[in-house]
Design a protein around this motif. Structure first.
Motif, PDB file in Angstrom:
ATOM      1  N   TRP A   1       7.142  -1.866  -4.041  1.00 51.27           N
ATOM      2  CA  TRP A   1       6.724  -1.921  -2.713  1.00 51.27           C
ATOM      3  C   TRP A   1       7.209  -0.644  -1.853  1.00 51.27           C
ATOM      4  O   TRP A   1       7.941   0.151  -2.299  1.00 51.27           O
ATOM      5  N   TYR A   2       6.836  -0.463  -0.748  1.00 47.11           N
ATOM      6  CA  TYR A   2       7.069   0.522   0.115  1.00 47.11           C
ATOM      7  C   TYR A   2       7.759  -0.074   1.548  1.00 47.11           C
ATOM      8  O   TYR A   2       7.129  -0.787   2.241  1.00 47.11           O
ATOM      9  N   PHE A   3       9.072   0.274   1.516  1.00 46.83           N
ATOM     10  CA  PHE A   3       9.756  -0.472   2.456  1.00 46.83           C
ATOM     11  C   PHE A   3      10.598   0.773   3.290  1.00 46.83           C
ATOM     12  O   PHE A   3      11.630   1.034   3.293  1.00 46.83           O
ATOM     13  N   PRO A   4       9.936   1.436   4.133  1.00 46.05           N
ATOM     14  CA  PRO A   4      10.472   2.480   5.213  1.00 46.05           C
ATOM     15  C   PRO A   4      11.455   2.066   5.991  1.00 46.05           C
ATOM     16  O   PRO A   4      11.372   0.834   6.636  1.00 46.05           O
ATOM     17  N   THR A   5      12.275   3.014   6.666  1.00 45.02           N
ATOM     18  CA  THR A   5      13.071   2.829   7.757  1.00 45.02           C
ATOM     19  C   THR A   5      12.174   2.884   8.970  1.00 45.02           C
ATOM     20  O   THR A   5      10.969   3.524   8.718  1.00 45.02           O
ATOM     21  N   ALA A   6      12.494   2.497  10.127  1.00 42.94           N
ATOM     22  CA  ALA A   6      11.770   2.724  11.532  1.00 42.94           C
ATOM     23  C   ALA A   6      11.515   4.325  11.666  1.00 42.94           C
ATOM     24  O   ALA A   6      10.399   4.377  12.090  1.00 42.94           O
ATOM     25  N   GLU A   7      12.651   4.936  11.592  1.00 42.58           N
ATOM     26  CA  GLU A   7      12.259   6.494  11.691  1.00 42.58           C
ATOM     27  C   GLU A   7      11.471   7.036  10.789  1.00 42.58           C
ATOM     28  O   GLU A   7      10.513   7.924  11.194  1.00 42.58           O
ATOM     29  N   GLY A   8      11.495   6.672   9.584  1.00 41.95           N
ATOM     30  CA  GLY A   8      10.582   7.186   8.442  1.00 41.95           C
ATOM     31  C   GLY A   8       9.098   6.769   9.004  1.00 41.95           C
ATOM     32  O   GLY A   8       8.204   7.537   8.872  1.00 41.95           O
ATOM     33  N   TYR A   9       8.761   5.619   9.459  1.00 38.66           N
ATOM     34  CA  TYR A   9       7.596   5.159   9.597  1.00 38.66           C
ATOM     35  C   TYR A   9       7.110   5.500  10.643  1.00 38.66           C
ATOM     36  O   TYR A   9       5.881   6.036  10.890  1.00 38.66           O
ATOM     37  N   SER A  10       7.643   5.792  11.536  1.00 35.69           N
ATOM     38  CA  SER A  10       7.630   6.427  13.010  1.00 35.69           C
ATOM     39  C   SER A  10       7.081   7.607  12.789  1.00 35.69           C
ATOM     40  O   SER A  10       6.073   8.051  13.517  1.00 35.69           O
TER      41      SER A  10
ATOM     42  N   MET B   1       0.837  -1.223   0.017  1.00 41.04           N
ATOM     43  CA  MET B   1      -0.058  -0.125  -0.018  1.00 41.04           C
ATOM     44  C   MET B   1       0.921   1.286  -0.151  1.00 41.04           C
ATOM     45  O   MET B   1       1.301   1.644   1.059  1.00 41.04           O
ATOM     46  N   ARG B   2       1.116   1.634  -1.207  1.00 43.13           N
ATOM     47  CA  ARG B   2       2.298   2.557  -1.494  1.00 43.13           C
ATOM     48  C   ARG B   2       1.803   4.152  -0.910  1.00 43.13           C
ATOM     49  O   ARG B   2       2.552   5.140  -0.534  1.00 43.13           O
ATOM     50  N   GLU B   3       0.555   4.314  -0.913  1.00 39.16           N
ATOM     51  CA  GLU B   3       0.000   5.502  -0.229  1.00 39.16           C
ATOM     52  C   GLU B   3      -0.171   5.563   1.211  1.00 39.16           C
ATOM     53  O   GLU B   3      -1.144   5.532   1.764  1.00 39.16           O
ATOM     54  N   ALA B   4       1.026   5.406   1.825  1.00 35.68           N
ATOM     55  CA  ALA B   4       1.296   4.971   3.371  1.00 35.68           C
ATOM     56  C   ALA B   4       0.362   6.122   4.144  1.00 35.68           C
ATOM     57  O   ALA B   4      -0.169   5.638   5.298  1.00 35.68           O
ATOM     58  N   GLU B   5       0.377   7.296   3.723  1.00 38.34           N
ATOM     59  CA  GLU B   5      -0.127   8.264   4.633  1.00 38.34           C
ATOM     60  C   GLU B   5      -1.820   8.430   4.539  1.00 38.34           C
ATOM     61  O   GLU B   5      -2.330   8.495   5.636  1.00 38.34           O
ATOM     62  N   ALA B   6      -2.193   7.987   3.582  1.00 39.96           N
ATOM     63  CA  ALA B   6      -3.668   7.758   3.540  1.00 39.96           C
ATOM     64  C   ALA B   6      -4.098   6.540   4.329  1.00 39.96           C
ATOM     65  O   ALA B   6      -5.215   6.548   5.005  1.00 39.96           O
ATOM     66  N   VAL B   7      -3.318   5.488   4.246  1.00 45.24           N
ATOM     67  CA  VAL B   7      -3.622   4.274   4.896  1.00 45.24           C
ATOM     68  C   VAL B   7      -3.582   4.799   6.480  1.00 45.24           C
ATOM     69  O   VAL B   7      -4.522   4.179   7.001  1.00 45.24           O
ATOM     70  N   ALA B   8      -2.710   5.308   6.904  1.00 42.12           N
ATOM     71  CA  ALA B   8      -2.404   5.564   8.391  1.00 42.12           C
ATOM     72  C   ALA B   8      -3.717   6.460   8.674  1.00 42.12           C
ATOM     73  O   ALA B   8      -4.312   6.373   9.732  1.00 42.12           O
ATOM     74  N   ALA B   9      -4.035   7.223   7.884  1.00 44.50           N
ATOM     75  CA  ALA B   9      -5.142   8.292   8.274  1.00 44.50           C
ATOM     76  C   ALA B   9      -6.569   7.500   8.476  1.00 44.50           C
ATOM     77  O   ALA B   9      -7.165   7.563   9.510  1.00 44.50           O
ATOM     78  N   GLY B  10      -6.764   6.518   7.703  1.00 47.77           N
ATOM     79  CA  GLY B  10      -7.792   5.619   7.632  1.00 47.77           C
ATOM     80  C   GLY B  10      -7.733   4.590   8.619  1.00 47.77           C
ATOM     81  O   GLY B  10      -8.970   4.463   9.511  1.00 47.77           O
ATOM     82  N   VAL B  11      -6.576   4.263   9.187  1.00 48.39           N
ATOM     83  CA  VAL B  11      -6.580   3.373  10.289  1.00 48.39           C
ATOM     84  C   VAL B  11      -6.789   4.236  11.400  1.00 48.39           C
ATOM     85  O   VAL B  11      -7.461   3.756  12.294  1.00 48.39           O
ATOM     86  N   ARG B  12      -6.278   5.417  11.366  1.00 48.31           N
ATOM     87  CA  ARG B  12      -6.501   6.203  12.683  1.00 48.31           C
ATOM     88  C   ARG B  12      -8.250   6.433  12.916  1.00 48.31           C
ATOM     89  O   ARG B  12      -8.559   6.492  14.080  1.00 48.31           O
ATOM     90  N   ARG B  13      -8.864   6.828  11.683  1.00 39.71           N
ATOM     91  CA  ARG B  13     -10.211   7.208  11.622  1.00 39.71           C
ATOM     92  C   ARG B  13     -10.986   5.827  12.361  1.00 39.71           C
ATOM     93  O   ARG B  13     -12.005   5.989  12.927  1.00 39.71           O
TER      94      ARG B  13
END
Ligand code: BEZ
Length: 256
Positions: A165-174, A111-123
């Protein structure tokens, strides 16, 4: 979990191939399920539930689990297990404060639109609810990606298809989770060399890289043979077992 599409540029899932070549994905998820620590009666969303092998294990703890996945074939396979599942796009979740926890294993990297995913999960989470998951992190399957990128010009394949794929660092995803309204409790990269089943690297590529192979067209079997030859010195052990350089990113975060 992939976006549904009929175009050859999008990963398409086969529940049969997944069961044959990727059963290890659910089998190796014990660590992240421990972090989730599901409790009886909790309402949990399993985001990118795939064929439901792991969802079934969450249900067995007494939690009430809804699985969501973007693949019709995998959702059908999960439904055939008697699970409560629905077809859906991880970047367009439309739940509102319904879940005690959102869980995800080996799906968020699709799910490369990671910000949209996190926003939907938060909601989707109730106040204080938790988001616990694991997916491919920085450096994941690097050997495989490098070999496929090197082979791409030889077969007229778009090199970008070697890394879909989307393979972020721990700092980036945090940072991304914090920006989406989470308090991050822990977020770590975990190198996890992973032995493949007997279908080896060819089974892996056929299961997870079909846009690349589709673009190679009639040359797909030559790509597979070349990839095997390039990768064997790095990834095949003396007993002939393929061991791939998986790196997991595992996290636990709370809706604030
Ligand atoms: C993973 O689980 O890390 C993964 C699986 C297939 C393709 C890429 C990554």
């Amino acid at each position: 979990m992939a976006s549904p599409s009929s175009s050859g540029a999008t990963q398409v899932w086969s529940a049969d191939a997944y069961a044959k070549n990727a059963r290890f994905v659910a089998d190796l998820a014990g660590g992240v399920v421990d972090w989730l620590a599901p409790r009886p009666g909790e309402r949990i969303l399993d985001l990118g539930c795939g064929d439901g092998a792991l969802t079934e294990r969450l249900v067995a703890t007494g939690a009430s689990v809804l699985g969501v996945d973007a693949s019709t074939d995998l959702v059908a396979a999960a439904a055939a297990r008697g699970l409560d599942v629905k077809l859906g796009d991880g970047a367009a979740l439309d739940f509102d404060a319904e879940f005690d926890a959102v869980f995800s294993n080996a799906a968020l990297h699709w799910m490369r639109e990671a910000e949209a995913v996190a926003a939907g999960v938060r909601r989707a989470l109730k106040p204080g609810g938790r988001f616990v998951g694991e997916f491919g992190g920085h450096g994941n399957v690097a050997t495989m990606r490098t070999a496929l990128a090197a082979l791409a010009p030889r077969y007229d394949v778009d090199p970008a298809l070697a890394h879909p794929w989307y393979f972020p660092t721990a700092e980036g995803y945090s940072g991304l989770l914090t920006g989406a309204g989470f308090k991050v409790e822990r977020c770590v990269l975990i190198p996890r060399p992973t032995a493949l089943p007997a279908s080896g690297v060819v089974g892996w590529l056929e299961t997870f890289m079909n846009p690349y192979l589709n673009q190679a067209g009639a040359a797909a079997s030559a790509v597979l043979a070349d990839a095997e030859a390039l990768l064997a010195p790095a990834l095949r052990d003396p007993d002939g077992v393929w061991i791939v350089d998986y790196v997991r990113l595992r996290f636990e975060a709370y809706a604030i």
